[in-house]
Scaffold this motif. Structure first.
Motif, PDB file in Angstrom:
ATOM      1  N   TYR A   1     -13.691 -11.560  11.003  1.00 15.05           N
ATOM      2  CA  TYR A   1     -12.434 -12.151  10.509  1.00 15.05           C
ATOM      3  C   TYR A   1     -12.688 -13.582  10.036  1.00 15.05           C
TER       4      TYR A   1
ATOM      5  N   THR B   1      -1.521 -10.277   2.343  1.00 14.84           N
ATOM      6  CA  THR B   1      -2.247  -9.204   3.015  1.00 14.84           C
ATOM      7  C   THR B   1      -3.274  -9.795   3.973  1.00 14.84           C
TER       8      THR B   1
ATOM      9  N   ARG C   1       0.801  -1.220   0.000  1.00 15.81           N
ATOM     10  CA  ARG C   1       0.000   0.000   0.000  1.00 15.81           C
ATOM     11  C   ARG C   1       0.830   1.264   0.000  1.00 15.81           C
TER      12      ARG C   1
ATOM     13  N   THR D   1       3.559 -10.915  14.532  1.00 15.30           N
ATOM     14  CA  THR D   1       3.464  -9.744  13.650  1.00 15.30           C
ATOM     15  C   THR D   1       2.498  -8.754  14.296  1.00 15.30           C
TER      16      THR D   1
HETATM   17  N1  LIG Z   1       0.150 -13.380  12.264  1.00 12.91           N
HETATM   18  C1  LIG Z   1      -0.606 -14.427  12.514  1.00 12.91           C
HETATM   19  O1  LIG Z   1      -0.562 -14.998  13.618  1.00 12.91           O
HETATM   20  C2  LIG Z   1      -1.545 -14.975  11.468  1.00 12.91           C
HETATM   21  C3  LIG Z   1      -2.308 -16.119  11.775  1.00 12.91           C
HETATM   22  C4  LIG Z   1      -3.176 -16.625  10.808  1.00 12.91           C
HETATM   23  C5  LIG Z   1      -3.266 -16.012   9.577  1.00 12.91           C
HETATM   24  N2  LIG Z   1      -2.524 -14.888   9.311  1.00 12.91           N
HETATM   25  C6  LIG Z   1      -2.679 -14.259   8.010  1.00 12.91           C
HETATM   26  O2  LIG Z   1      -1.418 -14.026   7.426  1.00 12.91           O
HETATM   27  C7  LIG Z   1      -1.502 -12.880   6.571  1.00 12.91           C
HETATM   28  C8  LIG Z   1      -0.348 -11.930   6.856  1.00 12.91           C
HETATM   29  O3  LIG Z   1      -0.521 -11.430   8.158  1.00 12.91           O
HETATM   30  P1  LIG Z   1       0.669 -10.770   9.010  1.00 12.91           P
HETATM   31  O4  LIG Z   1       0.653 -11.491  10.308  1.00 12.91           O
HETATM   32  O5  LIG Z   1       1.915 -10.688   8.216  1.00 12.91           O
HETATM   33  O6  LIG Z   1       0.038  -9.324   9.275  1.00 12.91           O
HETATM   34  P2  LIG Z   1       0.635  -7.846   9.092  1.00 12.91           P
HETATM   35  O7  LIG Z   1       2.058  -7.787   9.509  1.00 12.91           O
HETATM   36  O8  LIG Z   1      -0.346  -6.967   9.794  1.00 12.91           O
HETATM   37  O9  LIG Z   1       0.561  -7.616   7.526  1.00 12.91           O
HETATM   38  C9  LIG Z   1      -0.657  -7.376   6.883  1.00 12.91           C
HETATM   39  C10 LIG Z   1      -0.377  -6.894   5.475  1.00 12.91           C
HETATM   40  O10 LIG Z   1      -1.634  -6.638   4.845  1.00 12.91           O
HETATM   41  C11 LIG Z   1      -1.518  -5.380   4.202  1.00 12.91           C
HETATM   42  N3  LIG Z   1      -2.788  -4.714   3.964  1.00 12.91           N
HETATM   43  C12 LIG Z   1      -3.791  -4.467   4.825  1.00 12.91           C
HETATM   44  N4  LIG Z   1      -4.770  -3.773   4.208  1.00 12.91           N
HETATM   45  C13 LIG Z   1      -4.355  -3.590   2.923  1.00 12.91           C
HETATM   46  C14 LIG Z   1      -4.890  -2.944   1.779  1.00 12.91           C
HETATM   47  N5  LIG Z   1      -6.069  -2.323   1.807  1.00 12.91           N
HETATM   48  N6  LIG Z   1      -4.181  -2.953   0.633  1.00 12.91           N
HETATM   49  C15 LIG Z   1      -2.972  -3.559   0.557  1.00 12.91           C
HETATM   50  N7  LIG Z   1      -2.408  -4.163   1.614  1.00 12.91           N
HETATM   51  C16 LIG Z   1      -3.098  -4.189   2.772  1.00 12.91           C
HETATM   52  C17 LIG Z   1      -0.667  -4.569   5.154  1.00 12.91           C
HETATM   53  O11 LIG Z   1      -0.227  -3.399   4.506  1.00 12.91           O
HETATM   54  P3  LIG Z   1       0.229  -2.090   5.330  1.00 12.91           P
HETATM   55  O12 LIG Z   1       1.618  -2.378   5.787  1.00 12.91           O
HETATM   56  O13 LIG Z   1       0.138  -1.005   4.339  1.00 12.91           O
HETATM   57  O14 LIG Z   1      -0.754  -1.944   6.452  1.00 12.91           O
HETATM   58  C18 LIG Z   1       0.432  -5.581   5.423  1.00 12.91           C
HETATM   59  O15 LIG Z   1       1.328  -5.640   4.336  1.00 12.91           O
HETATM   60  C19 LIG Z   1      -2.910 -12.307   6.760  1.00 12.91           C
HETATM   61  O16 LIG Z   1      -3.755 -12.774   5.747  1.00 12.91           O
HETATM   62  C20 LIG Z   1      -3.336 -12.899   8.077  1.00 12.91           C
HETATM   63  O17 LIG Z   1      -4.745 -12.978   8.184  1.00 12.91           O
HETATM   64  C21 LIG Z   1      -1.666 -14.359  10.221  1.00 12.91           C
END
Ligand SMILES: NC(=O)c1ccc[n+]([C@@H]2O[C@H](COP(=O)([O-])OP(=O)(O)OC[C@H]3O[C@@H](n4cnc5c(N)ncnc54)[C@H](OP(=O)(O)O)[C@@H]3O)[C@@H](O)[C@H]2O)c1
Length: 236
Positions: A149, A76, A40, A186
């Motif tokens: 979610y 994302t 973004r 994260t």
């Molecule tokens: N962390 C966990 O424990 C966990 C567990 C299960 C599943 N997941 C899944 O893993 C994935 C990655 O999560 P993460 O833990 O790495 O979270 P994160 O660090 O919060 O990263 C989220 C990413 O999504 C992007 N994003 C949000 N809204 C957006 C938009 N409108 N347009 C473009 N980009 C957007 C954010 O961009 P910005 O930097 O610009 O905000 C960031 O790059 C997600 O799908 C999450 O649901 C994570």
């Protein structure tokens, strides 16, 4: 993921914890001629906002100028933002927040597929992987809560199944999957790490490497399904 000639890899959400680790690991591994990381807040052709379809189309047009993407990872996702976060109960349901969760977690990845799947090779086994979550599995849901979610990830899972079916007609060896990374340290999980058992909280680098190993082992028959970080299928 094999294919003749030069190939690229694409990471959408490269500013995120897991997305950034994917981008770094793919650059480090050097298996692709180009690694494109979109986010973004990046500038020029590397800016991609899931809520702005024109930016997704522009990103795809940029990738189309170079080697075909044999791997597209959508990393994302949205769980909380400002004062808004997972609902504990029905009284917390807020239509605007639900819409935002659907827009980022389900509609956004589908639009990425709309613009990027047509760029992927028609031969070999290119992989399109969207990060989902175990809590998006309807059959696995015993705790309830986190309505928006869970529901938006369940919608993503359905879209992944649909995309897999449609993509098979274009390339019957293409692989389209949803992946669960485990609980990863994260910004997304940080407010909710209290109940995580010791040793079950992965750092982002480990999470990305584990999922790259899972991607490497995927078979054509895995397309349309959800897998965890150990490569175990999670029923929808
Ligand atoms: N962390 C966990 O424990 C966990 C567990 C299960 C599943 N997941 C899944 O893993 C994935 C990655 O999560 P993460 O833990 O790495 O979270 P994160 O660090 O919060 O990263 C989220 C990413 O999504 C992007 N994003 C949000 N809204 C957006 C938009 N409108 N347009 C473009 N980009 C957007 C954010 O961009 P910005 O930097 O610009 O905000 C960031 O790059 C997600 O799908 C999450 O649901 C994570």
């Amino acid at each position: 993921m094999s294919g003749a000639g030069k190939t690229s890899a694409v990471v959408i959400g490269a500013s995120g914890g897991i997305g950034g680790a994917f981008e770094a690991a793919l650059v480090e591994e050097g298996a692709f001629d180009i690694v494109h990381g979109f986010a973004r807040l990046r500038s020029g052709p590397y800016r991609l906002d899931l809520l702005d379809e024109a930016s997704i189309a522009a990103a795809a047009a940029h990738v189309a100028q170079g080697p075909a993407p044999a791997l597209v990872i959508v990393a994302t996702g949205l769980l909380h933002e400002g004062d808004l976060g997972p609902e504990k109960a029905l009284r917390d349901l807020d239509p605007a927040w639900l819409s935002r969760l659907y827009a980022v977690n389900a509609i956004g990845p589908a639009l990425v597929a709309k613009h990027f799947l047509p760029l992927m090779p028609r031969t070999g086994s290119p992989v399109f992987a969207a990060l989902s979550a175990r809590v998006g599995s309807i059959s696995d849901n015993r705790l309830g809560g986190w309505h928006g979610y869970r529901a938006s990830k369940a919608a993503l899972n359905m879209l992944v199944r649909n995309l897999a079916i449609e993509e098979r007609r274009r390339n019957d060896r293409a692989i389209v999957v949803a992946l669960h990374p485990g609980t990863v340290d994260t910004a997304l999980s940080r407010p909710f790490q209290g109940n995580v058992q010791p040793g079950r909280l992965f750092d982002a680098e480990r999470a990305a490497l584990q999922l790259l190993d899972v991607i490497e082992e995927l078979k054509v028959t895995d397309s349309g399904k959800l897998f965890d970080y150990e490569g175990t299928e999670i029923p929808f």
